[in-house]
Design an enzyme around this catalytic site. Structure first.
Site, short mmCIF file in Angstrom:
data_model
loop_
_atom_site.label_atom_id
_atom_site.label_comp_id
_atom_site.label_asym_id
_atom_site.label_seq_id
_atom_site.Cartn_x
_atom_site.Cartn_y
_atom_site.Cartn_z
N HIS A 159 5.08 6.19 11.46
CA HIS A 159 4.56 6.00 10.10
C HIS A 159 3.61 7.17 9.82
CE1 HIS A 159 3.23 4.32 6.46
NE2 HIS A 159 3.00 3.06 6.82
N ARG B 111 11.22 4.05 3.26
CA ARG B 111 10.87 3.09 4.32
C ARG B 111 12.12 2.31 4.67
NH1 ARG B 111 5.78 -0.88 4.55
NH2 ARG B 111 4.90 1.13 5.17
N LYS C 102 25.40 -3.64 -1.38
CA LYS C 102 26.86 -3.54 -1.52
C LYS C 102 27.49 -2.80 -0.35
CE LYS C 102 26.57 -2.95 -6.56
NZ LYS C 102 26.74 -1.92 -7.61
N ARG D 293 0.78 -1.22 0.00
CA ARG D 293 0.00 0.00 0.00
C ARG D 293 0.82 1.28 0.00
NH1 ARG D 293 -2.81 -3.48 1.77
NH2 ARG D 293 -0.97 -3.96 2.95
N THR D 294 1.75 1.36 0.92
CA THR D 294 2.42 2.66 1.08
C THR D 294 3.17 3.02 -0.19
OG1 THR D 294 2.57 2.23 3.43
CG2 THR D 294 3.93 4.00 2.59
C1 NCD Z 1 1.67 -0.80 8.23
C2 NCD Z 1 3.17 -0.65 8.37
O1 NCD Z 1 3.92 -0.88 7.42
O2 NCD Z 1 3.56 -0.26 9.46
N1 NCD Z 1 1.29 -1.03 6.92
C3 NCD Z 1 1.02 0.06 6.12
O3 NCD Z 1 1.90 0.81 5.76
N2 NCD Z 1 -0.25 0.29 5.81
C4 NCD Z 1 1.07 -1.76 9.17
C5 NCD Z 1 1.63 -3.16 9.22
O4 NCD Z 1 2.54 -3.52 8.49
O5 NCD Z 1 1.10 -3.92 10.03
#
Ligand code: NCD
Length: 308
Positions: free
Chosen positions: A129, A101, A80, A51-52
């Site tokens: 997040h 991320r 590397k 999703r993100t």
């Molecule tokens: C979440 C995350 O990555 O922290 N997912 C997301 O980005 N919607 C929640 C999760 O992974 O449980």
């Protein structure tokens, strides 16, 4: 130049403006179709995501911009041994803005200190997040009509769940918020959030283990996945992973207006039979995530659309 590393990087007023912009985007998407023509977003994902990453990419494409990036550490020069600081200097030459991320808490902060472009934290370890929080706030504001005077249940892995930490940080700035924190003892909210956020801000909260006992009094239930990848001990994960399973029987104990949210991915914690319940809004939440990310990209790139 501004970054988004924590939800607190935006004041409550800035957040309101951003959510207003996201709502305008929802209602008039055509107006924004060329807002980012010629701009590039880099997605630097050192950890898995569906999703993100895709919602950031969809957001930039909806704005007329382009996207580039990598979706795992193995397919980048991190394999590397390149540092995050070096990678961001390189990416600053290729893109106008980036979403990162990383499994290590603080990695996007390190990147921001060396970056020539705005850095958005798209999840750093078990820490924060913020763009999921923007998504959650837009969902709550759109479907409940307010961000104050709410009893909010947060259930599951409150220890490692970064979406939970960011959401609590953001919501304590509104009035009349009460949290009901539902978790097994081993996965309670970290003490730095209990002391430095909840207690310091005099926010009402209670910690309980049984969802059934409290579900009837909630305006909102935010379910979360037990964060398998953050456990040191697999046996402990297996013992705790199915601590909560929200099903139709438990939903029958809830109020008729209680929303069920989840940042997704879901594993077992919400039974699929709940998906058809009108109160389950976790798939709508995903759609709001695209609008807020569009609004965020415009805000950090300082792009104003006339009469927006
Ligand atoms: C979440 C995350 O990555 O922290 N997912 C997301 O980005 N919607 C929640 C999760 O992974 O449980």
């Amino acid at each position: 130049m501004r970054h988004l590393l924590s939800p607190l990087d935006l004041s409550v007023e800035e957040l309101d403006t951003l959510l207003d912009l996201a709502s305008d985007i929802e209602q008039h998407p055509d107006k924004y179709r060329h807002a980012c023509d010629g701009k590039k977003l880099a997605t630097l994902f050192y950890e898995p995501s569906t999703r993100t990453r895709l919602s950031f990419e969809a957001a930039m494409l909806n704005l007329g911009g382009n996207v580039l990036g990598f979706s795992s550490a193995d397919s980048s020069s991190a394999a590397k041994g390149e540092s995050v600081s070096d990678t961001i200097r390189i990416v600053s030459c290729y893109a106008d803005i980036c979403a990162m991320r990383h499994p290590k808490e603080g990695a996007p902060l390190v990147a921001a200190s060396k970056s020539g472009i705005p850095v958005i934290n798209a999840g750093d370890g078990g820490h924060q997040h913020p763009t999921q929080t923007l998504t959650d706030l837009m969902t709550i504001r759109s479907l409940k009509g307010r961000l104050n005077n709410l009893v909010i249940g947060i259930c599951g892995d409150l220890k490692f769940g970064r979406t939970v930490h960011s959401l609590i940080n953001a919501l304590v700035r509104y009035t009349g918020i009460k949290f009901v924190l539902i978790s097994p003892n081993e996965l309670r909210i970290p003490s730095y959030i209990r002391q430095d956020v909840l207690e310091k801000k005099h926010v009402e909260y209670q910690e309980v283990e049984r969802l059934e006992d409290v579900i009837g009094g909630l305006d909102l239930l935010y379910m979360t996945r037990v964060q398998k990848e953050r456990f040191f001990n697999e046996e402990e994960y297996i013992r705790l992973k199915d601590s909560y399973i929200l099903n139709a029987a438990k939903m029958a104990l809830a109020g008729k207006d209680m929303l069920v949210m989840h940042p997704l991915p879901r594993v077992n914690e919400i039974s699929v039979e709940v998906d058809d319940d009108e109160r389950a809004v976790y798939f709508k939440q995903v759609q709001y995530g695209v609008y807020v990310r569009m609004a965020l990209i415009l805000t950090l790139l300082n792009i104003n659309i006339p009469d927006a």
